[in-house]
Design a protein around this motif. Structure first.
Motif, PDB file in Angstrom:
ATOM      1  N   PRO A  87      45.517 125.870  41.878  1.00 50.89           N
ATOM      2  CA  PRO A  87      46.249 124.860  42.671  1.00 50.89           C
ATOM      3  C   PRO A  87      46.457 123.595  41.844  1.00 50.89           C
ATOM      4  CG  PRO A  87      43.974 124.948  43.378  1.00 50.89           C
ATOM      5  CD  PRO A  87      44.135 126.063  42.391  1.00 50.89           C
ATOM      6  N   ILE A  88      47.460 122.795  42.272  1.00 46.26           N
ATOM      7  CA  ILE A  88      47.719 121.529  41.592  1.00 46.26           C
ATOM      8  C   ILE A  88      47.371 120.390  42.554  1.00 46.26           C
ATOM      9  CG2 ILE A  88      49.445 122.449  40.022  1.00 46.26           C
ATOM     10  CD1 ILE A  88      50.683 120.402  42.849  1.00 46.26           C
ATOM     11  N   VAL A  89      47.144 119.191  42.014  1.00 45.77           N
ATOM     12  CA  VAL A  89      46.755 118.016  42.804  1.00 45.77           C
ATOM     13  C   VAL A  89      47.871 116.979  42.692  1.00 45.77           C
ATOM     14  CG1 VAL A  89      45.080 116.154  43.121  1.00 45.77           C
ATOM     15  CG2 VAL A  89      44.303 118.442  42.402  1.00 45.77           C
ATOM     16  N   LEU A  90      48.354 116.495  43.873  1.00 45.34           N
ATOM     17  CA  LEU A  90      49.339 115.430  43.924  1.00 45.34           C
ATOM     18  C   LEU A  90      48.648 114.146  44.370  1.00 45.34           C
ATOM     19  CD1 LEU A  90      52.361 117.272  45.634  1.00 45.34           C
ATOM     20  CD2 LEU A  90      51.968 116.874  43.190  1.00 45.34           C
ATOM     21  N   ARG A  91      48.948 113.045  43.676  1.00 46.04           N
ATOM     22  CA  ARG A  91      48.247 111.782  43.972  1.00 46.04           C
ATOM     23  C   ARG A  91      49.260 110.680  44.293  1.00 46.04           C
ATOM     24  NH1 ARG A  91      43.013 112.305  42.272  1.00 46.04           N
ATOM     25  NH2 ARG A  91      42.594 114.001  40.790  1.00 46.04           N
ATOM     26  N   CYS A  92      48.773 109.736  45.205  1.00 47.68           N
ATOM     27  CA  CYS A  92      49.558 108.542  45.547  1.00 47.68           C
ATOM     28  C   CYS A  92      48.611 107.345  45.587  1.00 47.68           C
ATOM     29  CB  CYS A  92      50.204 108.682  46.931  1.00 47.68           C
ATOM     30  SG  CYS A  92      51.924 109.129  46.840  1.00 47.68           S
ATOM     31  N   LYS A  93      49.133 106.203  45.161  1.00 53.70           N
ATOM     32  CA  LYS A  93      48.306 105.001  45.176  1.00 53.70           C
ATOM     33  C   LYS A  93      49.241 103.811  45.495  1.00 53.70           C
ATOM     34  CE  LYS A  93      44.838 102.690  42.260  1.00 53.70           C
ATOM     35  NZ  LYS A  93      44.218 102.702  40.913  1.00 53.70           N
ATOM     36  N   ALA A  94      48.850 102.961  46.540  1.00 56.89           N
ATOM     37  CA  ALA A  94      49.726 101.861  46.954  1.00 56.89           C
ATOM     38  C   ALA A  94      48.896 100.683  47.434  1.00 56.89           C
ATOM     39  CB  ALA A  94      50.668 102.339  48.051  1.00 56.89           C
ATOM     40  N   LYS A  95      49.503  99.450  47.413  1.00 55.36           N
ATOM     41  CA  LYS A  95      48.892  98.245  47.962  1.00 55.36           C
ATOM     42  C   LYS A  95      49.993  97.357  48.524  1.00 55.36           C
ATOM     43  CE  LYS A  95      48.998  95.418  43.777  1.00 55.36           C
ATOM     44  NZ  LYS A  95      48.255  94.574  42.854  1.00 55.36           N
ATOM     45  N   PRO A  96      49.763  96.533  49.492  1.00 60.15           N
ATOM     46  CA  PRO A  96      48.661  96.700  50.461  1.00 60.15           C
ATOM     47  C   PRO A  96      48.969  97.894  51.329  1.00 60.15           C
ATOM     48  CG  PRO A  96      50.109  94.964  51.191  1.00 60.15           C
ATOM     49  CD  PRO A  96      50.681  95.435  49.895  1.00 60.15           C
ATOM     50  N   ALA A  97      48.073  98.726  51.583  1.00 60.40           N
ATOM     51  CA  ALA A  97      48.298  99.933  52.376  1.00 60.40           C
ATOM     52  C   ALA A  97      47.142 100.123  53.336  1.00 60.40           C
ATOM     53  CB  ALA A  97      48.428 101.140  51.464  1.00 60.40           C
ATOM     54  N   MET A  98      47.509 100.208  54.559  1.00 55.34           N
ATOM     55  CA  MET A  98      46.497 100.495  55.562  1.00 55.34           C
ATOM     56  C   MET A  98      46.282 102.010  55.675  1.00 55.34           C
ATOM     57  SD  MET A  98      47.787  97.799  58.466  1.00 55.34           S
ATOM     58  CE  MET A  98      46.562  98.395  59.626  1.00 55.34           C
ATOM     59  N   GLN A  99      47.379 102.788  55.426  1.00 51.40           N
ATOM     60  CA  GLN A  99      47.264 104.251  55.529  1.00 51.40           C
ATOM     61  C   GLN A  99      48.340 104.881  54.661  1.00 51.40           C
ATOM     62  OE1 GLN A  99      45.191 106.733  55.855  1.00 51.40           O
ATOM     63  NE2 GLN A  99      44.719 106.136  57.962  1.00 51.40           N
ATOM     64  N   ILE A 100      48.020 106.067  54.091  1.00 51.81           N
ATOM     65  CA  ILE A 100      48.985 106.836  53.293  1.00 51.81           C
ATOM     66  C   ILE A 100      48.888 108.298  53.725  1.00 51.81           C
ATOM     67  CG2 ILE A 100      49.667 107.600  50.984  1.00 51.81           C
ATOM     68  CD1 ILE A 100      48.452 105.082  49.839  1.00 51.81           C
ATOM     69  N   PHE A 101      50.081 108.892  53.942  1.00 50.86           N
ATOM     70  CA  PHE A 101      50.123 110.312  54.284  1.00 50.86           C
ATOM     71  C   PHE A 101      51.184 111.018  53.416  1.00 50.86           C
ATOM     72  CE2 PHE A 101      48.190 108.556  58.114  1.00 50.86           C
ATOM     73  CZ  PHE A 101      47.204 109.481  58.362  1.00 50.86           C
ATOM     74  N   PHE A 102      50.945 112.345  53.147  1.00 55.16           N
ATOM     75  CA  PHE A 102      51.914 113.180  52.403  1.00 55.16           C
ATOM     76  C   PHE A 102      52.789 113.931  53.394  1.00 55.16           C
ATOM     77  CE2 PHE A 102      49.309 112.571  48.649  1.00 55.16           C
ATOM     78  CZ  PHE A 102      50.228 112.657  47.630  1.00 55.16           C
ATOM     79  N   CYS A 135      54.967 110.693  49.373  1.00 53.37           N
ATOM     80  CA  CYS A 135      53.975 109.870  50.062  1.00 53.37           C
ATOM     81  C   CYS A 135      54.692 108.855  50.979  1.00 53.37           C
ATOM     82  CB  CYS A 135      53.110 109.094  49.077  1.00 53.37           C
ATOM     83  SG  CYS A 135      52.095 110.171  48.044  1.00 53.37           S
ATOM     84  N   VAL A 136      54.057 108.578  52.096  1.00 58.09           N
ATOM     85  CA  VAL A 136      54.515 107.507  53.002  1.00 58.09           C
ATOM     86  C   VAL A 136      53.325 106.564  53.233  1.00 58.09           C
ATOM     87  CG1 VAL A 136      55.490 106.914  55.248  1.00 58.09           C
ATOM     88  CG2 VAL A 136      56.146 109.071  54.113  1.00 58.09           C
ATOM     89  N   ALA A 137      53.523 105.279  52.899  1.00 56.82           N
ATOM     90  CA  ALA A 137      52.424 104.288  53.013  1.00 56.82           C
ATOM     91  C   ALA A 137      52.798 103.241  54.085  1.00 56.82           C
ATOM     92  CB  ALA A 137      52.191 103.623  51.666  1.00 56.82           C
ATOM     93  N   TRP A 138      51.741 102.775  54.877  1.00 52.67           N
ATOM     94  CA  TRP A 138      51.931 101.751  55.914  1.00 52.67           C
ATOM     95  C   TRP A 138      51.183 100.471  55.550  1.00 52.67           C
ATOM     96  CZ3 TRP A 138      51.774 106.876  57.008  1.00 52.67           C
ATOM     97  CH2 TRP A 138      52.747 107.412  57.884  1.00 52.67           C
ATOM     98  N   SER A 139      51.846  99.352  55.915  1.00 47.16           N
ATOM     99  CA  SER A 139      51.178  98.037  55.862  1.00 47.16           C
ATOM    100  C   SER A 139      51.517  97.301  57.156  1.00 47.16           C
ATOM    101  CB  SER A 139      51.662  97.231  54.653  1.00 47.16           C
ATOM    102  OG  SER A 139      53.023  96.857  54.821  1.00 47.16           O
ATOM    103  N   HIS A 140      51.061  96.045  57.302  1.00 46.91           N
ATOM    104  CA  HIS A 140      51.352  95.311  58.526  1.00 46.91           C
ATOM    105  C   HIS A 140      52.833  95.036  58.688  1.00 46.91           C
ATOM    106  CE1 HIS A 140      47.155  94.674  59.550  1.00 46.91           C
ATOM    107  NE2 HIS A 140      46.916  94.311  58.249  1.00 46.91           N
ATOM    108  N   LEU A 141      53.540  95.052  57.545  1.00 47.74           N
ATOM    109  CA  LEU A 141      54.952  94.711  57.625  1.00 47.74           C
ATOM    110  C   LEU A 141      55.820  95.941  57.887  1.00 47.74           C
ATOM    111  CD1 LEU A 141      56.888  92.333  57.430  1.00 47.74           C
ATOM    112  CD2 LEU A 141      57.100  92.800  54.984  1.00 47.74           C
ATOM    113  N   GLY A 142      55.400  97.133  57.445  1.00 52.28           N
ATOM    114  CA  GLY A 142      56.202  98.330  57.663  1.00 52.28           C
ATOM    115  C   GLY A 142      55.724  99.464  56.739  1.00 52.28           C
TER     116      GLY A 142
END
Length: 920
Positions: free
Chosen positions: A37-52, A103-110
């Protein structure tokens, strides 16, 4: 990234003032290798939550691995999320595009979205869509090798190897590997020859293409012409030549040989030197005060021209004109010279005494010789075998009574042996009445009787089916060289080799014998080389030990350009022997005789070791004569020496005849069997050399030799072993076929060409070998020899062999050496040497014996018919085909005869110890 209000969130997230998420790491395109298997990674700021989200569907949050941290510089929350994607998930997806995730990331703004990352299963197929193909290109030509790698994900990268070493186009501007995986060499160099391989590789595997062999060849080019040689004729018409070599450049790597001829000849005319000659003396001048008068002459009748010699002798002469009575210094001349009279008288006295002694000695010798001629004296030859050449010496002593073995100069030939004739004449035609009355032809010899039949031939004493009764004289050889038949017997250890046991194995092929006025024949056994010395060629009362030899070492004659040595180098001598009529030298050759394809020359080695041109076969000359038969050349010469035949090919169709023979023997390892294939000149001496070598190695002839016509078309020779029984025998890898370059066969050494093959038995019980040996010239002739033999000598089958075995008769001296009896020969010469109005002359005799050119040579001989018959003797030394000669003479008689009835007369012919099979 941007807001997507139309998409439902996985859960309600509070909204607060701030910034939108910023991706610090987005997922990359990935490939699944095998089942990993392969691994997909995401990294974001400011982020309250991240989903694939994969393929438009949210990935369950349980499959996410999430980590949270604070950015120390800004104090913002940083979130990192990863998921695993398996091979099964990708294979189960059947969408219109590749499997993808983002990846989809959330913050307080959107929310913010990352890039889509595709996930594919990596592979690389085994077979290339196009393998590179081998090429043969001329030097400085362009080379393009195509390569289409196997299908794969990701696409394969291509790398080129030359002789297993990577090619770096950055280091060689002449090579380009960037154009659609192809390899391009702009200008081919000799160093670019090699094996090229296309290598394809991706993250999964590497693949190798088939190797392509690139050969960069060089076509041959002619060098510049040499300067024209000097005219070969010192006087009159001759020729001069120039040559060039195929070395500019020389052919390489199979390049074509130069087209055209390597030698050019043109005719030339040299001004003949004229030696000077004296004119007549002038009248004597008046007497001078010195008591002398003079006369002169000049070298003007004619003067020397074109390098001719000046006259020998003096151009001025003087003498006393008063017979000694002239007065000088007031004194008579005889008084002035009186002081020399005493010395002059002494000289006269001694001269008289010497002359008297000489006269007495001559008288004594004359009386002694006369008395000896009246007594019974003979000759006994003592220890002549110790001489190796030059004049043969003798010891003379009185003949002992009753010793019939001693030579007696007064001994008369034995004419008492009867000779009978039986059987019909070959042609029954009317006899020429005019010839019947010729006294020179029919004067009966003493005690000779001839039974006359109705034939012109019988008038010459030539009949058919002669039967002879009598015994040969001691010390003579039996007449005739019969054809010998030998076999290789299964029980008798290679009878074929025993059949050739008489072949000389010494390092020198040489025959010697003592010859005198009666002449004879010398033969180098089983080589085709012979020497015929006619009757009367050596003066009476003289005898010479004459030798005939073949040079076995490398010949000193090195042919130029495409010229070929066609036969052995033959020496006859000693050189100081002087003959009154030409002798006949027979040399075998290997050329297929055709004047349109060959120009054949006779050359002679000088005392300085250099070779000089004697004549060309097509030249008209009176110095010597050459008659070219299919397998031998018969040469009429007047001087002994070393001779050789050279062939100059005029076209590519010139054929050199090769004899192909297969020999075999067991090797030291009892399971191995050696096959040796020889290609040699089609001359008996070349075959003898091979047989002698094989006898020393224990080799056996496996098949009757065959003839291969090898053309001068620059194509090579291939020798291969075929149809080997697969479960009984095997041949070592890469040895079943051998190729020999054209130059090695055509212009190589005179030594036979040998190709060896090693076979191995699977079992010691295998004793039979059946296979084929194929010998062929590319674009030329082919011969197949079928080998069927037992490798055990006790089981070997019989192989028939046919040859002229003349080893028992290396020398024949006197009448026994000739097929035509001497008395018959004399009658033929007497008939044809004299010109006849009816045309029965020596020219007709020559024509009937297929001698049609250079008749001017015979015209210069004292007896043209005798020389023609000598040539006939040389041509028919083995078959003794007197029928053909008899029929030729019969035809001449029939053509010019008148019808007449011939009565029979009984006459006895002296015994010549011949039969129709062996003589007249």
């Amino acid at each position: 990234a941007g807001n997507d209000n139309s998409e439902a969130l996985p859960e309600s997230l509070p909204s607060a003032p701030g910034t939108l998420p910023h991706f610090m790491e987005e997922p990359d395109d990935s490939y699944i290798i095998k089942s990993n298997p392969i691994v997909l990674r995401c990294k974001a700021k400011p982020a309250m939550q991240i989903f694939f989200k994969c393929n438009g569907e949210w990935v369950h949050q349980n499959e996410h691995v999430s980590e949270e941290s604070l950015d120390e510089a800004t104090g913002l929350k940083v979130r990192e999320v990863s998921i695993n994607v398996t091979r099964q998930q990708v294979e189960d997806f059947h969408g219109p595009e590749d499997y993808w995730c983002q990846c989809v990331a959330w913050s307080h703004l959107g929310t913010s979205k990352s890039r889509k990352a595709s996930v594919r299963i990596a592979y690389l197929r085994k077979n290339f869509e196009q393998d590179p193909q081998g090429k043969e290109v001329p030097i400085e030509g362009m080379i393009v090798l195509h390569c289409r790698p196997p299908e794969g994900v990701p696409a394969a990268e291509v790398e080129w190897l030359k002789n297993e070493e990577p090619i770096d186009s950055n280091l060689d501007e002449n090579i380009d590997t960037r154009a659609d995986h192809n390899l391009i060499i702009r200008q081919a160099r000799l160093s670019d020859s090699g094996n090229y391989t296309c290598m394809a590789a991706n993250i999964v595997a590497k693949r190798r293409s088939m190797s392509a062999t690139v050969v960069v060849y060089v076509n041959g080019g002619w060098s510049s012409w040499t300067e024209w040689s000097n005219c070969n004729a010192r006087c009159g018409r001759g020729w001069q030549k120039r040559s060039r070599t195929c070395t500019n450049p020389a052919p390489l790597n199979g390049g074509a040989f130069c087209e055209g001829m390597s030698v050019q000849k043109i005719t030339c005319t040299s001004l003949c030197p004229v030696d000077g000659s004296w004119e007549v003396w002038s009248e004597w001048s008046v007497c001078s005060p010195e008591c002398e008068h003079l006369r002169v002459r000049e070298c003007v009748a004619p003067p020397p021209r074109n390098g001719g010699k000046f006259c020998e002798g003096l151009g001025q002469e003087s003498e006393n004109c008063t017979e000694g009575l002239c007065i000088q210094d007031k004194k008579p001349l005889h008084e002035i010279k009186s002081q020399n009279l005493e010395t002059a008288s002494d000289i006269a006295l001694y001269s008289g005494l010497g002359a008297a002694v000489l006269a007495v000695a001559v008288l004594v010798v004359g009386v002694t010789l006369y008395r000896r001629s009246q007594s019974e004296y003979g000759v006994d030859v003592i220890d002549s075998s110790a001489l190796t050449g030059g004049f043969q010496t003798f010891n003379f002593k009185t003949v002992r009574q009753g010793n019939s073995l001693l030579l007696n100069s007064s001994m008369q030939p034995d004419l008492t042996v009867s000779r009978t004739y039986s059987g019909p004449i070959c042609l029954q035609d009317p006899m020429d009445k005019e010839l019947m009355t010729e006294s020179s032809l029919f004067n009966p010899l003493s005690d000779i009787k001839v039974k006359v039949q109705s034939s012109f031939m019988v008038s010459l004493g030539v009949t058919e089916r002669a039967e002879f009764h009598g015994k040969a004289h001691p010390g003579t050889f039996p007449h005739g060289n019969h054809r010998a038949f030998g076999t290789i017997q299964a029980r008798n250890k290679a009878m074929y080799i025993q059949n050739l046991a008489s072949i000389s194995t010494s390092s020198e092929l040489k025959t010697t014998a003592l010859f005198g006025h009666l002449g004879g024949r010398l033969v180098v056994p089983n080589t085709g080389v012979s020497l015929l010395i006619p009757h009367g060629a050596i003066p009476e009362e003289s005898s010479w030990e004459i030798y005939l030899a073949i040079t076995q070492k490398e010949s000193s004659l090195q042919p130029e350009g495409s010229d070929v040595l066609l036969g052995p180098e033959v020496t006859c001598g000693p050189s100081e022997v002087s003959v009154s009529t030409p002798f006949a030298l027979t040399i075998p050759h290997c050329a297929e005789v055709n004047p349109e394809h060959w120009n054949i020359h006779l050359r002679r080695r000088t005392q300085q070791g250099k070779w000089e041109e004697v004549m060309s076969m097509e030249e008209e000359t009176t110095s010597c004569y050459c008659l070219l038969d299919p397998y031998a050349c018969h040469i009429l010469l007047n001087s002994f020496g070393t001779y050789a035949l050279i062939g100059e090919p005029i076209s590519d169709c010139a054929v050199r005849q090769l004899k192909v023979a297969v020999f075999g023997c067991l090797s030291c390892n009892s399971l191995d069997y050696n096959l040796r294939v020889y290609c040699m000149d089609n001359t008996p001496c070349a075959f003898q050399e091979v047989v002698s070598d094989e006898r020393l190695q224990g080799g056996q002839l496996l098949e009757e030799p065959k003839l291969l016509h090898f053309k001068g078309n620059t194509c090579s020779l291939q020798i291969s072993v075929l149809d080997i029984p697969p479960f009984l025998w095997r041949i070592k890898p890469f040895t079943a076929c051998q190729e020999v370059p054209f130059s090695r066969v055509w212009r190589g050494s005179a030594r036979p060409l040998l190709c060896a093959f090693s076979l191995e038995r699977y079992s010691p019980g295998t004793t039979q070998l059946n296979c084929k040996v194929c010998v062929r010239q590319l674009k030329g002739h082919e011969q197949v020899l079928h080998v069927q033999t037992s490798i055990l000598e006790s089981e070997r089958e019989t192989i028939t062999f046919f040859a002229h075995d003349d080893s028992n008769f290396p020398a024949q001296v006197g009448p026994k050496a000739f097929k035509i009896p001497f008395s018959i020969r004399q009658r033929i010469c007497a008939t044809f040497d004299t010109p006849s109005a009816k045309g029965k002359d020596w020219q007709m005799l020559a024509q009937k014996n297929s001698i049609n050119r250079n008749l001017s040579y015979f015209a210069t001989q004292s007896s043209p018919s005798a020389v023609i018959l000598d040539l006939w003797e040389a041509r028919h030394q083995h078959d003794g085909d007197l029928d053909s000669l008899a029929c030729a003479l019969e035809e001449i008689g029939r053509t010019h005869s008148k019808t007449s009835d011939i009565t029979e007369a009984e006459l006895d012919e002296p015994d010549f110890s011949y039969s129709r099979q062996n003589g007249l």
